[in-house]
Scaffold this motif. Structure first.
Motif, PDB file in Angstrom:
ATOM      1  N   GLY A 463       0.793  -1.227   0.000  1.00 35.40           N
ATOM      2  CA  GLY A 463       0.000   0.000   0.000  1.00 35.40           C
ATOM      3  C   GLY A 463       0.819   1.268   0.000  1.00 35.40           C
ATOM      4  N   LYS A 464       2.124   1.163  -0.121  1.00 29.06           N
ATOM      5  CA  LYS A 464       2.977   2.345  -0.077  1.00 29.06           C
ATOM      6  C   LYS A 464       3.162   2.930  -1.487  1.00 29.06           C
ATOM      7  N   LYS A 465       3.558   4.179  -1.535  1.00 30.72           N
ATOM      8  CA  LYS A 465       3.761   4.881  -2.801  1.00 30.72           C
ATOM      9  C   LYS A 465       5.194   4.675  -3.293  1.00 30.72           C
ATOM     10  N   ALA A 466       5.360   4.808  -4.606  1.00 33.76           N
ATOM     11  CA  ALA A 466       6.662   4.545  -5.213  1.00 33.76           C
ATOM     12  C   ALA A 466       6.945   5.544  -6.318  1.00 33.76           C
ATOM     13  N   VAL A 467       8.218   5.618  -6.704  1.00 36.10           N
ATOM     14  CA  VAL A 467       8.606   6.294  -7.942  1.00 36.10           C
ATOM     15  C   VAL A 467       8.485   5.272  -9.066  1.00 36.10           C
ATOM     16  N   ILE A 468       7.825   5.654 -10.155  1.00 36.58           N
ATOM     17  CA  ILE A 468       7.622   4.739 -11.279  1.00 36.58           C
ATOM     18  C   ILE A 468       8.208   5.386 -12.530  1.00 36.58           C
ATOM     19  N   LEU A 469       9.328   4.846 -12.952  1.00 34.16           N
ATOM     20  CA  LEU A 469      10.069   5.379 -14.097  1.00 34.16           C
ATOM     21  C   LEU A 469       9.731   4.607 -15.365  1.00 34.16           C
ATOM     22  N   SER A 470       9.444   5.345 -16.436  1.00 32.34           N
ATOM     23  CA  SER A 470       9.305   4.752 -17.769  1.00 32.34           C
ATOM     24  C   SER A 470      10.443   5.267 -18.647  1.00 32.34           C
ATOM     25  N   VAL A 471      11.175   4.355 -19.277  1.00 34.89           N
ATOM     26  CA  VAL A 471      12.164   4.720 -20.284  1.00 34.89           C
ATOM     27  C   VAL A 471      11.633   4.184 -21.610  1.00 34.89           C
ATOM     28  N   VAL A 472      11.421   5.069 -22.564  1.00 33.89           N
ATOM     29  CA  VAL A 472      10.773   4.679 -23.814  1.00 33.89           C
ATOM     30  C   VAL A 472      11.657   5.042 -25.007  1.00 33.89           C
ATOM     31  N   PRO A 473      11.473   4.365 -26.156  1.00 33.16           N
ATOM     32  CA  PRO A 473      12.261   4.704 -27.349  1.00 33.16           C
ATOM     33  C   PRO A 473      12.025   6.143 -27.778  1.00 33.16           C
ATOM     34  N   LYS A 474      13.029   6.745 -28.365  1.00 28.28           N
ATOM     35  CA  LYS A 474      12.918   8.130 -28.817  1.00 28.28           C
ATOM     36  C   LYS A 474      11.771   8.277 -29.807  1.00 28.28           C
ATOM     37  N   GLY A 475      11.015   9.357 -29.614  1.00 27.19           N
ATOM     38  CA  GLY A 475       9.889   9.632 -30.502  1.00 27.19           C
ATOM     39  C   GLY A 475       8.629   8.866 -30.173  1.00 27.19           C
ATOM     40  N   LYS A 476       8.624   8.143 -29.028  1.00 28.65           N
ATOM     41  CA  LYS A 476       7.441   7.364 -28.661  1.00 28.65           C
ATOM     42  C   LYS A 476       7.023   7.648 -27.220  1.00 28.65           C
ATOM     43  N   PRO A 477       6.725   8.915 -26.917  1.00 30.06           N
ATOM     44  CA  PRO A 477       6.339   9.264 -25.547  1.00 30.06           C
ATOM     45  C   PRO A 477       5.040   8.604 -25.105  1.00 30.06           C
ATOM     46  N   GLU A 478       4.222   8.182 -26.079  1.00 26.13           N
ATOM     47  CA  GLU A 478       2.940   7.562 -25.738  1.00 26.13           C
ATOM     48  C   GLU A 478       3.114   6.189 -25.072  1.00 26.13           C
ATOM     49  N   MET A 479       4.333   5.660 -25.082  1.00 23.08           N
ATOM     50  CA  MET A 479       4.558   4.330 -24.531  1.00 23.08           C
ATOM     51  C   MET A 479       4.748   4.329 -23.018  1.00 23.08           C
ATOM     52  N   VAL A 480       4.742   5.492 -22.366  1.00 21.41           N
ATOM     53  CA  VAL A 480       4.973   5.536 -20.923  1.00 21.41           C
ATOM     54  C   VAL A 480       3.868   4.802 -20.180  1.00 21.41           C
ATOM     55  N   ALA A 481       4.183   4.329 -18.978  1.00 21.85           N
ATOM     56  CA  ALA A 481       3.187   3.608 -18.168  1.00 21.85           C
ATOM     57  C   ALA A 481       2.055   4.533 -17.771  1.00 21.85           C
ATOM     58  N   ALA A 482       2.380   5.764 -17.452  1.00 21.62           N
ATOM     59  CA  ALA A 482       1.381   6.771 -17.112  1.00 21.62           C
ATOM     60  C   ALA A 482       2.030   8.137 -17.281  1.00 21.62           C
ATOM     61  N   LYS A 483       1.206   9.138 -17.474  1.00 25.33           N
ATOM     62  CA  LYS A 483       1.708  10.492 -17.710  1.00 25.33           C
ATOM     63  C   LYS A 483       2.502  10.992 -16.506  1.00 25.33           C
ATOM     64  N   ASP A 484       3.594  11.701 -16.786  1.00 27.82           N
ATOM     65  CA  ASP A 484       4.406  12.272 -15.706  1.00 27.82           C
ATOM     66  C   ASP A 484       3.521  13.155 -14.820  1.00 27.82           C
ATOM     67  N   ASN A 485       3.717  13.004 -13.508  1.00 25.13           N
ATOM     68  CA  ASN A 485       2.902  13.805 -12.596  1.00 25.13           C
ATOM     69  C   ASN A 485       3.738  14.470 -11.513  1.00 25.13           C
ATOM     70  N   TYR A 486       5.061  14.481 -11.694  1.00 26.65           N
ATOM     71  CA  TYR A 486       5.905  15.011 -10.639  1.00 26.65           C
ATOM     72  C   TYR A 486       6.941  15.961 -11.204  1.00 26.65           C
TER      73      TYR A 486
END
Length: 1000
Positions: A463-486
């Motif tokens: 139940g704890k909160k975490a940092v969730i990093l997405s590293v995606v191929p260049k030119g494909k920002p839509e592939m992130v797990a979720a939109k940046d919120n921080y």
């Protein structure tokens, strides 16, 4: 200080290796140790704090601990098993002591500590240690910086003199020029290990998101380019004065010494150095996350990556070990939840968990790289589902038994070398004040319970909160797990008090001439390890030696052929390594998970591999568990299941790994260079892992046939090193007699590619921060006492030594690279000569000019008298370090069998070394440095590097990442460009490290 592996973003065969990992040296079972404390010494005297000795056969590290009047702690471990000494000076300062805006400075300063001091000339530190037959390096992490040498025992005083001189007499030798050159070197290091490395910025992105602005861990050790540009030489001097006092350091010496000898020398060389300012330990609260922090960036990668990081506890916290167990259960091996649910289920290339801890904080980390068809959002759900599954599954007795046995085995192995034991003592003293802290670590590991693991899960993860990093191929920002919120919040940050005001440089006052380098004692007598041989009726050649320093046995099988055998049918290239992967899977009786469980409980390992010339089987076991380990070895070697399910999964992973190579500049460079060297149609021109076309053609029946045809005792050598006699081990290996021999026919040697003239090849890697350079030609096969060995001696000062001409020019004088060199690498059939470096993209053409200039100059002018003496001294005295560990002994014995060497070949090499003349070296240079017939290959950003390269006067050929020609363009100026006289390099400098290891 080391610790469990952090998430090392590996892809298949280590294609996605990340940079610096923190790995803590851990302890072995100890019963009761004997500790003797003394009464306080009189003021101004060195104090013996404690003496810890071994009782019976317990596994621990005996030592004596002293404190000099100036605050320097001295720890001595006496070990006369080999005639070597390891010296470690650890300063309790790392990147956590830096300031906002000056990140990377601790690591930068580590580089500066090799640039000379009052009594040690510019670049002489590496030269002196090298010609003493030693090796050395320095490393920096968040919390400490250490400097170390391993030298023959007669060079102890020299090593202590060197370390003391830079502790007490550095600053007057620091110049603006040295400062600028090393700043460029650090930038090159960042380019190589971060900016030009897939996922290279993941760690620093996590850090600045997880920790509050200004927190000592909110930036990575390597730092930011803009911060490196901001600092000046006065910052460096202040950093030295603030943190590099003897009272913030531990001198640890282990090996063929006595405490009395070490203390006397420590008092002489370190005793007069004044104390520095007081250094207090830091303690900070763990970060508090009120929501999941989503963050992302784009990278030049094929596979996206997701990483979920929860803040936990610092090193040595009572909850650290239970969290380690939790990480193993969730993502630590083949039995883990993530491996089963993602990797084996073919949803991810890799999925794992880890719990790296440092002095101020820890990070519980989950990582996944999805296969095509699965998204990062899918992976986030899978990671969260794994946690839910753990809640339902709980902790089993097997989980704890495997974890504890593996831990103990790892510690035993880590104590096999003097350097391992010395660095363990140094780490514990630095961070706990107790070199014998391993006994408490052992207690913590043995005492961990199921309830402990469930408790820390609920406290730090559930139940704890975490940092969730997405590293995606260049030119494909839509592939992130979720939109940046921080976004980083700088509000509330309060700059710490100035720690650098009013610092003064007070030099030591001595009663002896410190400028005089200590004279070494007599060279130690070096004996090749005694060994025995035995041939089995089915063709296996066995060689072994006893090594009773730790209670383990290492077996190493080498089967001639490997990738080379694929020349019989190149359309199936990659089958040997695919077969080896299959042998690491299920057997007829057990699943891979069951075998993994059994091995972990035994603290043993069995692994199969395949390379360019051989297939291998490696076995490691404690003596007490040898019989059970050998039973599993027999099952795996001779009763593989070869299931279709395993084959389909491994083949899919292999194909994805090959496709991913297009994102790896170093892999592209090595593959294309081999193709240029060997030529189209040669099996070694094809990567060991195969190509898309060849692997797609391989079937399970092909693998079974390859195993039946080539996995044979008739081409097998077996090396045995361990705490066991020949008459004890051979009866246990009786099952090998049942291995039926087959007639294995080696392919005829294919014709090598001919080079009519030097050409320049370019492989485009768009927007690459660095260019990978390979220069060379096909020279000659291996010969232990012939021209191959002599050519290696010739190349030592050109490109093989720490302070080689090539490295000094490109790294130290020009600042083009983090490390450069050259070498001959021969096998039974062939052997290339290769010069190499990774350089800044904008100096690619200049770097090629300097490479060719140095090679040509050495061929034409030859070696100097000073260089010849240096080479003989350095290589001649290095034998003291040659046979220390089980691995070193096994490698030595394996070479004897592989190349059918006579027992006295080492003596013959030493005779050649001592008698070789300047004229012989120069003749070898003229013969083997064929600058007019070398291939020059660069992998880099074509748009940046091609215009300059076209002006160098070579024929330029563009290749694709598979090594196929794209465009052939000929440029024919009068002659290749030469460097002008102003670029001549100095020959008295040092090389340093590459990727955290000593560069040679």
């Amino acid at each position: 200080m080391a610790k469990k592996s952090t998430m090392a973003f590996l892809l298949a065969a280590a294609l996605l290796a990340q940079a610096e990992v923190q790995a803590q040296k851990k302890a072995t079972p100890a019963k009761k140790t004997t500790t003797t404390a003394t009464s306080k010494a009189k003021p101004g005297q060195t104090q013996l704090v404690e003496k810890v000795t071994r009782k019976g056969s317990e596994l621990m590290i005996p030592y004596e601990k002293y404190v000099l009047p100036n605050g320097l702690t001295v720890v001595v471990h006496e070990d006369h098993s080999d005639p070597i000494v390891h010296v470690d000076v650890t300063y309790h300062v790392g990147s956590a002591r830096e300031e906002i805006g000056k990140s990377g400075f601790a690591h930068f300063f580590e580089h500066m500590m090799f640039q000379g001091s009052d009594n040690v000339a510019d670049e002489e530190h590496f030269k002196i240690v090298s010609e003493s037959g030693g090796t050395l390096n320095g490393t920096t992490n968040r919390d400490r910086t250490n400097y170390f040498e391993t030298v023959p025992r007669n060079q102890l005083e020299t090593a202590l003199w060197l370390e003391a001189d830079r502790m007490g007499f550095l600053l007057d030798a620091v110049t603006q020029k040295k400062f600028e050159v090393q700043r460029e070197t650090v930038k090159n290091e960042r380019g190589q290990s971060v900016d030009n490395q897939p996922y290279g910025q993941a760690r620093e992105t996590i850090y600045r998101t997880l920790y509050p602005y200004g927190h000592p861990y909110s930036w990575d050790v390597i730092g930011y380019i803009e911060d490196l540009n901001r600092v000046d030489v006065n910052d460096l001097k202040n950093f030295f004065l603030r943190w590099y006092g003897p009272n913030n350091a531990t001198l640890t010496v282990g090996g063929d010494v006595t405490p009395e000898q070490v203390v006397k020398l420590a008092e002489k060389y370190f005793g007069s150095i004044p104390r520095g300012p007081e250094v207090k330990n830091m303690k900070l609260p763990a970060p508090v996350l009120t929501q999941d922090r989503y963050v992302s960036y784009e990278d030049n990668i094929r596979f996206p990556l997701i990483q979920m990081v929860f803040p936990t506890v610092p090193n040595y916290h009572p909850d650290e070990v239970p969290l380690d167990v939790l990480a193993e259960i969730i993502g630590g091996g083949k039995t883990s939840i993530l491996y089963q649910n993602l990797t084996k289920a073919q949803k991810a290339v890799q999925a794992n968990a880890g719990h790296p801890c440092s002095e101020l904080a820890g990070e519980f980390t989950l990582t996944a790289l999805p296969l095509p068809g699965h998204t990062l959002a899918d992976m986030e759900k899978e990671l969260r589902n794994a946690l839910v599954e753990f809640e339902k599954r709980g902790v089993t007795d097997d989980d704890l038994e495997r974890f504890k046995a593996s831990y103990e085995a790892g510690i035993i192995n880590s104590l096999s070398s003097v350097s391992g034991k010395t660095s363990t003592l140094a780490s514990y003293q630095t961070f706990t004040g107790n070199p014998n802290f391993l006994t408490k670590q052992l207690q913590a590991h043995r005492a961990v319970t199921k309830d402990d693991v469930m408790r820390v899960y609920r406290k730090y993860i559930q139940g704890k909160k975490a940092v969730i990093l997405s590293v995606v191929p260049k030119g494909k920002p839509e592939m992130v797990a979720a939109k940046d919120n921080y976004t980083i919040d700088k509000a509330g940050y309060k700059a710490p008090a100035d720690q650098y005001a009013g610092l003064k440089y007070n030099k030591a006052k001595d009663t002896f001439d410190r400028s005089k380098r200590p004279a070494p004692g007599a060279n130690p007598t070096i004996n090749v390890p005694p060994f025995w041989k035995q041939n089995l009726a089915n063709g296996i050649k066995v060689i072994g030696t006893k090594n009773d320093e730790i209670p383990t046995v290492t077996l190493f099988f080498s089967l001639q052929g490997g990738h080379k055998l694929e020349a019989h049918d190149p359309s199936k290239a990659g089958i040997a390594s695919l077969m080896a992967s299959m042998l690491n899977e299920d057997s007829e009786k057990f699943t891979a998970e069951e075998i993994s469980t059994k091995l972990e409980k035994l603290g043993s390992s069995i692994s199969f591999g395949s390379g360019s010339e051989s297939m291998t089987v490696s076995v490691q076991s404690q003596i007490k568990n040898l019989d059970a380990t050998l039973a599993l070895l027999e099952e795996r070697m001779f009763h593989p299941r070869f299931s279709q399910e395993d084959f389909d999964r491994l083949k899919k992973q292999r194909l994805e790994a090959i496709k991913n190579q297009s994102t790896q500049p170093t892999v592209i460079a090595n593959n294309v260079y081999n193709k240029v060297l060997y030529g189209e149609g040669h099996i070694q021109a094809i990567p060991v892992v195969g190509t898309i076309q060849t692997v797609e053609s391989i079937t399970l029946d092909d693998v079974k046939k390859f195993y039946k045809t080539y996995f044979s005792p008739s081409v097998t050598n077996l090396v045995i090193v361990g705490d066991v006699e020949q008459n004890q081990i051979m009866p246990k290996l009786a099952f090998l007699n049942n291995w039926s021999p087959k007639q294995v026919t080696m392919p005829a040697e294919a014709k090598l590619a001919a080079i009519d003239k030097t050409k320049l090849f370019i492989v485009d890697k768009e927007k690459a921060a660095q260019s990978e350079i390979r220069i060379g030609y096909m020279a000659m096969p291996y010969d232990a006492t012939g021209e191959y060995y002599k050519a290696g001696l010739m190349n030592y000062v050109l490109g093989g030594a720490f302070n080689s001409r090539i490295n000094l020019n490109l790294r130290e004088d020009k600042g083009y690279t983090y490390g450069a060199g050259s070498y001959f690498s021969g096998t039974e059939s062939a052997g290339p000569y290769t010069a190499y470096a990774g350089v800044r993209s904008n100096v690619s053409d200049s770097a090629v000019v300097e490479f060719m200039k140095e090679i040509k100059r050495f061929r034409e002018e030859g070696i100097t008298d000073e260089e010849l003496a240096f080479m003989k001294s350095a290589i001649g005295q290095s034998d003291a370090r040659r046979y220390e560990t089980s691995f070193q002994k096994a490698s030595f014995l394996n070479n004897m069998l592989r190349y059918n060497l006579e027992p006295d070949y080492v003596a013959k090499q030493n005779e050649i070394l001592q008698n070789i003349t300047k004229e012989e070296i120069n003749a070898l240079a003229k013969k083997h440095l064929q600058v007019e017939k070398m291939s020059i290959m660069l992998v880099g950003d074509k748009a940046t590097i091609k215009p300059g390269l076209e002006k160098l006067g070579y024929e330029v050929v563009e290749l694709d990442p598979d090594g196929a020609p794209i465009v052939a363009k000929v440029e024919t100026p009068a002659a290749p460009v030469e460097a002008d006289s102003k670029t001549k390099s100095k020959n008295n400098r040092k090389a340093k490290k590459v990727n955290g290891r000593v560069f040679n």
